[in-house]
Design a protein around this motif. Structure first.
Motif, PDB file in Angstrom:
ATOM      1  N   GLN A   1       3.931  14.981  -5.677  1.00 33.88           N
ATOM      2  CA  GLN A   1       4.034  13.934  -4.654  1.00 33.88           C
ATOM      3  C   GLN A   1       5.105  14.300  -3.622  1.00 33.88           C
ATOM      4  OE1 GLN A   1       5.367  10.079  -5.923  1.00 33.88           O
ATOM      5  NE2 GLN A   1       4.307   9.048  -4.253  1.00 33.88           N
TER       6      GLN A   1
ATOM      7  N   ALA B   1      10.359   3.570   0.240  1.00 34.62           N
ATOM      8  CA  ALA B   1       8.906   3.693   0.289  1.00 34.62           C
ATOM      9  C   ALA B   1       8.552   4.943   1.095  1.00 34.62           C
ATOM     10  CB  ALA B   1       8.309   2.468   0.962  1.00 34.62           C
TER      11      ALA B   1
ATOM     12  N   CYS C   1       9.157   5.834  -3.989  1.00 36.43           N
ATOM     13  CA  CYS C   1       9.578   7.032  -4.707  1.00 36.43           C
ATOM     14  C   CYS C   1      10.961   6.809  -5.279  1.00 36.43           C
ATOM     15  CB  CYS C   1       9.480   8.267  -3.831  1.00 36.43           C
ATOM     16  SG  CYS C   1      10.645   8.356  -2.517  1.00 36.43           S
TER      17      CYS C   1
ATOM     18  N   SER D   1       0.824  -1.214   0.000  1.00 34.88           N
ATOM     19  CA  SER D   1       0.000   0.000   0.000  1.00 34.88           C
ATOM     20  C   SER D   1       0.859   1.266   0.000  1.00 34.88           C
ATOM     21  CB  SER D   1      -0.923   0.012   1.228  1.00 34.88           C
ATOM     22  OG  SER D   1      -0.155   0.242   2.386  1.00 34.88           O
ATOM     23  N   TRP D   2       2.163   1.127   0.250  1.00 28.74           N
ATOM     24  CA  TRP D   2       3.015   2.318   0.266  1.00 28.74           C
ATOM     25  C   TRP D   2       3.476   2.634  -1.135  1.00 28.74           C
ATOM     26  CZ3 TRP D   2       6.584  -0.154   4.489  1.00 28.74           C
ATOM     27  CH2 TRP D   2       5.901  -0.156   5.713  1.00 28.74           C
ATOM     28  N   SER D   3       3.584   3.931  -1.441  1.00 27.91           N
ATOM     29  CA  SER D   3       4.120   4.245  -2.763  1.00 27.91           C
ATOM     30  C   SER D   3       5.643   4.284  -2.674  1.00 27.91           C
ATOM     31  CB  SER D   3       3.543   5.548  -3.296  1.00 27.91           C
ATOM     32  OG  SER D   3       3.651   6.538  -2.323  1.00 27.91           O
TER      33      SER D   3
END
Ligand code: PNW
Length: 494
Positions: free
Chosen positions: A387, A346, A340, A336-338
């Motif tokens: 983001q 994460a 980068c 569920s973590w994006s």
């Protein structure tokens, strides 16, 4: 939430930005060698020019001012100052360069935080065994004394070694950082040990000879993620997360802040694995000698580099004697973590708050500087990096909560990094900057990202709040002094 005198900073490191790898008498470092030997770095890139901060320092200063930073963290290139690593020969051009940087910062009311060692050992010292040799500690101490002597009248915040864990593991176990050694399970512990010894010697030198007049503070920057058990109800996952924390944060923080020695979990794990593999002789994790300068108490503040949070489960051996096997913990990124940019990063800002609280509770409520934290970009450049703007807002609000709600004594936050720069084995493909640099353009002009603007806005807001409270309290003071004055007059009249 942020106290008066909170440090709002951004950081860089010499090899990542300076270029000028042979300019004006600089000696080669292990990163010059590592990059010039093909195969180690993305697309055979190198830091020969990088952001050319050696020539474009004025431009960096403009960036620093544009952000409104109160502090700037830079590192000194050991081989630019002492080309063969020893004080036998001093490169005055190198001294002049850093004098200008420091003086310009101070003239703009920006305080420097200076790192003595950020991964770039003079090659001449690597040729004598580098960080694996015991003698490196006193060579580092001489270099540190030279720097305290030369710059310490103006520099009040020092970091001796940046991220010993990364140097030890990536440089001497995995071989993906300079000096590119792959000696699993043994060299990293020795390197970490010598880095602690070197740090402690330099701290004692500062304490005895420089602190009385210079009145600064010295620490070592520890990188650590926050680790949580993947399945919080499972004993083996809880134990794996504890081991991970001990092998990352504890490895360096325990000796400095708790016992003067490594965490017991770490030593027993390493020793039991040695036994399994029939590794004879002394422990792979060295011991600190009684007649050497003490390690405990040699950090004037806690310097933390935080990037991410990891969920951990028990791993069950790799079949080889190595660090990963000793740690015996498998790290999993929550889907569920994006992510980068780089695969290991994460976006989990709340991990920082948890780690800060842990540091407060475990290491006796130290003053903490977050000396690195950031968010990378890979692929097509986005100047409007929405983001990353959100990331900085979130992470800074986590720091505010750590201060306001958890009572952690956080003294400063340094974003990594001021500029897009040479990201080690990833070359220029990973961008951490608050300013963008087009590396294909000879001018290397700096362009602020939206996240840079966002960070500047947060700093302005903080400064405004401090100004307001100062005005309020000084107008309050005036009222008070008038009242006192009034009373005095009345008293007299009486
Ligand atoms: C830190 N990893 O290094 C360094 O202090 C910086 O020089 C660097 O640019 C920054 O973090 C971002 O990477 C790391 O692979 C290098 O886990 C590699 C890792 C972590 C930190």
């Amino acid at each position: 939430m942020f106290p008066r005198d909170f440090a709002w900073g951004a950081g860089t490191a010499a090899y990542q930005i300076e270029g000028g790898w042979q300019a004006d008498g600089k000696g080669p470092s292990i990163w010059d060698t590592f990059c010039h030997e093909k195969g180690g770095v993305f697309e055979e890139q190198n830091g020969d020019v990088a952001c050319n901060s050696y020539e474009l320092w004025d431009k960096d200063l403009e960036c620093i001012q544009q952000l409104g930073l109160t502090h700037y963290r830079l590192s000194l290139s050991w081989a630019r100052l002492l080309p063969d690593g020893t004080a036998r020969q001093v490169n005055q051009k190198g001294v002049q360069y850093y004098n200008k940087v420091i003086d310009d910062l101070l003239a703009c009311s920006v305080s420097p935080m200076v790192t003595l060692y950020h991964f770039d050992l003079p090659q001449a010292l690597q040729d004598q065994g580098g960080w694996k040799s015991a003698g490196i500690a006193s060579l580092f101490d001489s270099y540190a004394k030279f720097c305290f002597q030369t710059f310490g009248d103006r520099v009040k915040l020092w970091i001796t070694v940046n991220e010993p864990h990364v140097c030890a593991k990536l440089g001497h176990e995995d071989g993906i950082h300079a000096p590119g050694l792959k000696e699993p399970g043994v060299a990293a512990y020795l390197v970490g040990h010598n880095m602690l010894r070197a740090h402690a010697m330099a701290w004692h030198s500062y304490d005895a000879f420089y602190r009385p007049t210079q009145r600064g503070a010295v620490s070592l920057a520890i990188n650590s993620d926050w680790f949580e058990p993947l399945r919080p109800g499972r004993k083996e996952d809880i134990a794996a997360a504890e081991r991970d924390l001990a092998f990352t944060l504890g490895w360096f923080a325990w000796p400095l802040f708790v016992t003067g020695d490594y965490p017991e979990i770490m030593r027993s794990a390493i020793d039991s694995q040695s036994e399994m593999f029939g590794y004879g002789g002394a422990s792979r994790l060295p011991r600190f000698l009684k007649d050497e300068p003490a390690i405990l108490g040699t950090a004037d503040f806690f310097a933390l580099n935080y990037y991410t949070l990891r969920k951990v489960k028990a791993a069950g051996g790799t079949g080889q004697m190595c660090l990963k096997n000793d740690r015996d913990a498998e790290e999993v990124l929550d889907p569920s973590w994006s992510i980068c940019g780089v695969s290991w990063l994460a976006v989990v800002p709340h991990g920082l708050r948890k780690l800060l609280k842990y540091i407060k509770d475990t290491f006796n409520h130290p003053a903490v500087y977050i000396t690195e934290n950031g968010f990378s970009q890979v692929g097509p450049v986005q100047i409007e990096d929405v983001q990353r703007c959100g990331f900085y807002r979130d992470v800074i609000s986590e720091v505010a909560k750590a201060i306001g709600e958890d009572g952690v004594d956080v003294r400063g936050y340094f974003a990594w990094s001021l500029l897009d720069n040479f990201e080690w084995a990833d070359g220029f493909s990973v961008r951490f900057g608050l300013f963008h640099i087009d590396f294909s353009d000879a001018k290397l002009s700096r362009t602020i990202y939206h996240s840079g603007q966002e960070y500047a806005k947060m700093i302005r807001k903080y400064k405004k709040a401090i100004e307001m409270s100062a005005m309020y309290s000084s107008s309050g003071n005036q009222r008070v002094s008038k009242r006192i004055h009034g009373r005095k007059c009345q008293d007299k009249e009486a």
